[in-house]
Enzyme design. Structure first.
Site, mmCIF file in Angstrom:
data_model
loop_
_atom_site.group_PDB
_atom_site.id
_atom_site.type_symbol
_atom_site.label_atom_id
_atom_site.label_comp_id
_atom_site.label_asym_id
_atom_site.label_seq_id
_atom_site.Cartn_x
_atom_site.Cartn_y
_atom_site.Cartn_z
ATOM 1 N N GLU A 41 77.807 15.435 24.533
ATOM 2 C CA GLU A 41 78.718 15.445 25.665
ATOM 3 C C GLU A 41 77.882 15.814 26.883
ATOM 4 O O GLU A 41 77.171 16.829 26.862
ATOM 5 C CB GLU A 41 79.834 16.477 25.461
ATOM 6 C CG GLU A 41 80.776 16.461 26.644
ATOM 7 C CD GLU A 41 81.934 17.451 26.560
ATOM 8 O OE1 GLU A 41 82.103 18.106 25.518
ATOM 9 O OE2 GLU A 41 82.647 17.560 27.576
ATOM 10 N N ARG A 268 74.221 23.894 11.845
ATOM 11 C CA ARG A 268 73.561 23.847 13.144
ATOM 12 C C ARG A 268 72.396 24.833 13.176
ATOM 13 O O ARG A 268 72.331 25.773 12.396
ATOM 14 C CB ARG A 268 74.545 24.098 14.282
ATOM 15 C CG ARG A 268 75.192 25.446 14.306
ATOM 16 C CD ARG A 268 75.984 25.663 15.603
ATOM 17 N NE ARG A 268 76.872 24.566 15.927
ATOM 18 C CZ ARG A 268 76.946 23.999 17.152
ATOM 19 N NH1 ARG A 268 76.210 24.410 18.152
ATOM 20 N NH2 ARG A 268 77.783 23.034 17.382
ATOM 21 N N LYS A 278 76.139 25.887 24.956
ATOM 22 C CA LYS A 278 75.954 25.310 26.289
ATOM 23 C C LYS A 278 76.705 26.116 27.335
ATOM 24 O O LYS A 278 76.251 26.242 28.461
ATOM 25 C CB LYS A 278 76.432 23.846 26.299
ATOM 26 C CG LYS A 278 75.400 22.905 25.703
ATOM 27 C CD LYS A 278 75.692 21.455 26.035
ATOM 28 C CE LYS A 278 76.657 20.866 25.056
ATOM 29 N NZ LYS A 278 76.816 19.400 25.196
HETATM 30 P P1 ATP Z 1 79.899 21.676 23.034
HETATM 31 O O1 ATP Z 1 80.297 23.064 22.745
HETATM 32 O O2 ATP Z 1 79.803 21.373 24.493
HETATM 33 O O3 ATP Z 1 80.614 20.614 22.233
HETATM 34 P P2 ATP Z 1 77.649 21.031 21.402
HETATM 35 O O4 ATP Z 1 76.489 21.939 21.239
HETATM 36 O O5 ATP Z 1 78.484 20.664 20.257
HETATM 37 O O6 ATP Z 1 78.422 21.663 22.578
HETATM 38 P P3 ATP Z 1 77.294 18.236 21.949
HETATM 39 O O7 ATP Z 1 76.793 17.629 23.188
HETATM 40 O O8 ATP Z 1 78.663 17.926 21.500
HETATM 41 O O9 ATP Z 1 77.104 19.772 22.123
HETATM 42 O O10 ATP Z 1 76.274 17.974 20.782
HETATM 43 C C1 ATP Z 1 75.717 16.713 20.493
HETATM 44 C C2 ATP Z 1 75.282 16.678 19.065
HETATM 45 O O11 ATP Z 1 74.326 17.701 18.809
HETATM 46 C C3 ATP Z 1 76.455 16.928 18.137
HETATM 47 O O12 ATP Z 1 76.405 15.975 17.098
HETATM 48 C C4 ATP Z 1 76.236 18.297 17.616
HETATM 49 O O13 ATP Z 1 76.716 18.416 16.312
HETATM 50 C C5 ATP Z 1 74.714 18.459 17.685
HETATM 51 N N1 ATP Z 1 74.348 19.850 17.889
HETATM 52 C C6 ATP Z 1 74.780 20.667 18.865
HETATM 53 N N2 ATP Z 1 74.278 21.907 18.717
HETATM 54 C C7 ATP Z 1 73.485 21.878 17.622
HETATM 55 C C8 ATP Z 1 72.686 22.851 16.939
HETATM 56 N N3 ATP Z 1 72.605 24.100 17.372
HETATM 57 N N4 ATP Z 1 72.018 22.453 15.841
HETATM 58 C C9 ATP Z 1 72.100 21.191 15.419
HETATM 59 N N5 ATP Z 1 72.827 20.232 15.995
HETATM 60 C C10 ATP Z 1 73.520 20.555 17.090
#
Ligand code: ATP
Ligand code: MG
Length: 565
Positions: A41, A268, A278
């Site tokens: 996002e 994660r 974020k």
């Molecule tokens: P938000 O809280 O804004 O949704 P988010 O960290 O989930 O934040 P996204 O932009 O939705 O951010 O994440 C993009 C992709 O990265 C998603 O598929 C998510 O699962 C993956 N991702 C996010 N944070 C992690 C992490 N700490 N480790 C591994 N993968 C991650």
């Protein structure tokens, strides 16, 4: 760190996701296609956790001769921005991955999603709810207590179609109505209790402008976008496991095909001494706790890049930590180890003095410069050698001299001989101090027979010091970094404000360091090993008049023993 062992064990040749894909390939599923996507996002910069997901998604496609899309899940215009879109594309490319011509946005599908919502209404599977968000959430129930059905749940299809269209046309205020799926208010899965599909938001979108005043919820967009793109494996983090039945329900309403994107969840990445949310990273940026998203203390990809991390080191790290189903915390020293390992192989060695102490070689002629040969990289001899100037006035590291050394201190002291790397043996004869007693200069003699730092007669010295010729030195600013937070695991402290744990000493600026002249004019992000001090790189703030260097990492993990240097 219990989970670290699990992570390591899992990082063998095939992680559980790849095992599953291979099984499906053997069964001939999806005609042997493997198609993944990375779906950020655009509401912030990417961090090292995203790097794990990028390496997994693009790496999986590469491994099985498949494809990986980049798709921005841009369903919330209030938090999204083109700045984030641009930075995300830059970071994915920098990591070494490419989406070819498969760049997508959830907003590309706003029209299709709207039509799908209309179809759900027509089938009696969605309704407009006139209640506000608070009321709706108060009716949700709990996992053990069913929710309360909305009084608007049994509206006629015609009325729903009319209201939804008027929502789209901007006739209603934000927050006054939503579109909800009509599934099951008693489902044990809370996500199935008539989830919200659309809300009214009168905020222009960074791509669709003011075309829309209703926006799909993330949950209503994500799975359908995967389906429309032909994604075979929707790899995501564990928190989406509970959303899976809802995503499946949407696809079941959408198609009668056999084809379904298969969602596979993994744990994660959490890293010690930092935050990965974020929302929290944004708070650090917005309130100037750091200098920006790319501040070298940030766990963002842009911060790591500026700090001196290489794409290879981050990819190796991602490979090393592997993929599991168990949430855990990875020790940040593992990340540091990866960059140290890569820079050890690739970066040129130079000499630089961070805390200078002047040395005058009293038996070396004034006004003369000697050029001495130095090896650029002992790990890669093809990197060749360079000439380093030597003259009567030098700088050494202040901590390499002690006037009254304890028995275990082997470096320079009055009357003692040491080696200057690639240069000569020198002996300290005199210590000069100012009125306050601070040492301002050492007066030494050199042995001309020890050129290159070689012993002329087999006599031994116990220390080799780095040094820089004073008239040739490049005066530079050097920035040293420490952990951004003082506690290893911020989850343990989640009752308190995370900012209470910011490390006040996370940045130390040394305004006046002296580096050998070969670093002059090096472009931003050039890597070096400063002998004995660690790996450094040129900061983008650097100018020819005022070079600036960041310390990426120390030479080895001396963390437990000493802070900073
Ligand atoms: P938000 O809280 O804004 O949704 P988010 O960290 O989930 O934040 P996204 O932009 O939705 O951010 O994440 C993009 C992709 O990265 C998603 O598929 C998510 O699962 C993956 N991702 C996010 N944070 C992690 C992490 N700490 N480790 C591994 N993968 C991650
Ligand atoms: Mg997310």
């Amino acid at each position: 760190m219990e989970n670290m062992i699990n992570e390591k064990e899992s990082s063998g040749k095939n992680n559980f996701i790849h095992q599953q894909i291979e099984k499906e390939l053997q069964e001939g599923k999806n005609q042997g296609r493997v198609h993944t996507r990375f779906p950020p996002e655009p509401n912030g910069y990417l961090h090292i956790g995203h790097a794990k997901s990028i390496c997994l998604n693009f790496g999986t496609a590469e491994k099985y001769g498949g494809l990986c899309n980049l798709r921005f899940d841009d369903t919330n215009p209030e938090k999204e921005d083109v700045e984030y879109v641009d930075s995300i594309m830059e970071d994915v490319h920098w990591l070494g991955f490419d989406w070819g011509d498969r760049l997508y946005y959830a907003s590309d599908y706003f029209g299709k999603l709207y039509e799908f919502a209309v179809k759900l209404i027509q089938e009696g599977k969605a309704y407009v709810d006139d209640q506000d968000a608070e009321t709706i959430s108060s009716q949700k129930g709990t996992p053990t207590r069913p929710g309360i059905e909305s009084p608007y749940r049994s509206r006629s299809i015609a009325e729903n179609l009319d209201l939804f269209e008027r929502m789209k046309n901007g006739e209603f205020e934000e927050g006054s109505r939503v579109l909800r799926a009509r599934i099951d208010m008693a489902s044990p899965n809370m996500h199935m209790r008539d989830p919200i599909l659309y809300r009214i938001l009168k905020t222009p979108h960074h791509r669709t402008g003011d075309q829309w005043v209703i926006y799909p919820m993330y949950d209503f967009a994500h799975g359908q976008c995967d389906f429309w793109e032909g994604i075979t494996h929707s790899i995501c983090t564990l928190e989406f496991e509970v959303h899976r039945p809802l995503y499946d329900w949407f696809i079941d309403q959408l198609t009668e095909d056999n084809y379904r994107p298969r969602q596979i969840e993994f744990a994660r990445l959490n890293l010690s001494y930092t935050v990965m949310s974020k929302r929290k990273l944004l708070e650090l940026v917005k309130n100037n706790y750091v200098k920006g998203w790319d501040d070298p203390r940030m766990p963002t990809i842009s911060g790591l890049r500026r700090r001196g991390y290489t794409p290879e080191s981050i990819r190796n790290f991602a490979e090393r930590i592997g993929v599991t189903k168990v949430d855990g915390m990875i020790d940040v020293t593992l990340l540091e180890h990866s960059v140290r390992e890569h820079l050890n192989k690739t970066s040129h060695r130079v000499m630089g003095v961070l805390d200078p102490l002047k040395v005058v070689i009293t038996n070396f002629p004034e006004g003369v410069t000697e050029e001495l040969e130095a090896i650029n990289n002992p790990e890669e001899l093809e990197a060749g050698t360079r000439l380093v100037p030597f003259s009567r006035e030098l700088y050494i590291e202040r901590e390499d001299f002690m006037e009254n050394p304890p028995s275990k201190f082997f470096r320079l002291a009055p009357g003692r001989e040491v080696r200057l790397r690639y240069a000569y043996f020198i002996t300290c004869n005199e210590v000069v101090k100012d009125a306050s007693g601070e040492i301002t200069e050492l007066r030494c003699t050199y042995d001309p027979a020890s050129k290159g730092g070689n012993s002329p007669d087999g006599r031994k010295v116990k220390a080799t010091l780095h040094w820089v010729s004073a008239p040739h030195a490049v005066e530079s600013e050097v920035r040293l970094y420490d952990r951004l937070f003082t506690v290893e695991d911020l989850f343990v402290e989640k009752e308190r404000d995370f900012k209470e744990f910011l490390n006040p000493d996370s940045l130390v600026v040394l305004p006046k360091c002296y580096l050998e002249p070969s670093v002059k004019g090096a472009p931003a992000l050039t890597h070096y090993q400063f002998e004995r001090l660690g790996y450094f790189n040129v900061d983008p703030d650097s100018t020819p008049e005022k070079p600036v260097f960041n310390r990426t990492v120390q030479l080895k993990d001396t963390w437990a023993k000493e802070k900073n240097r």
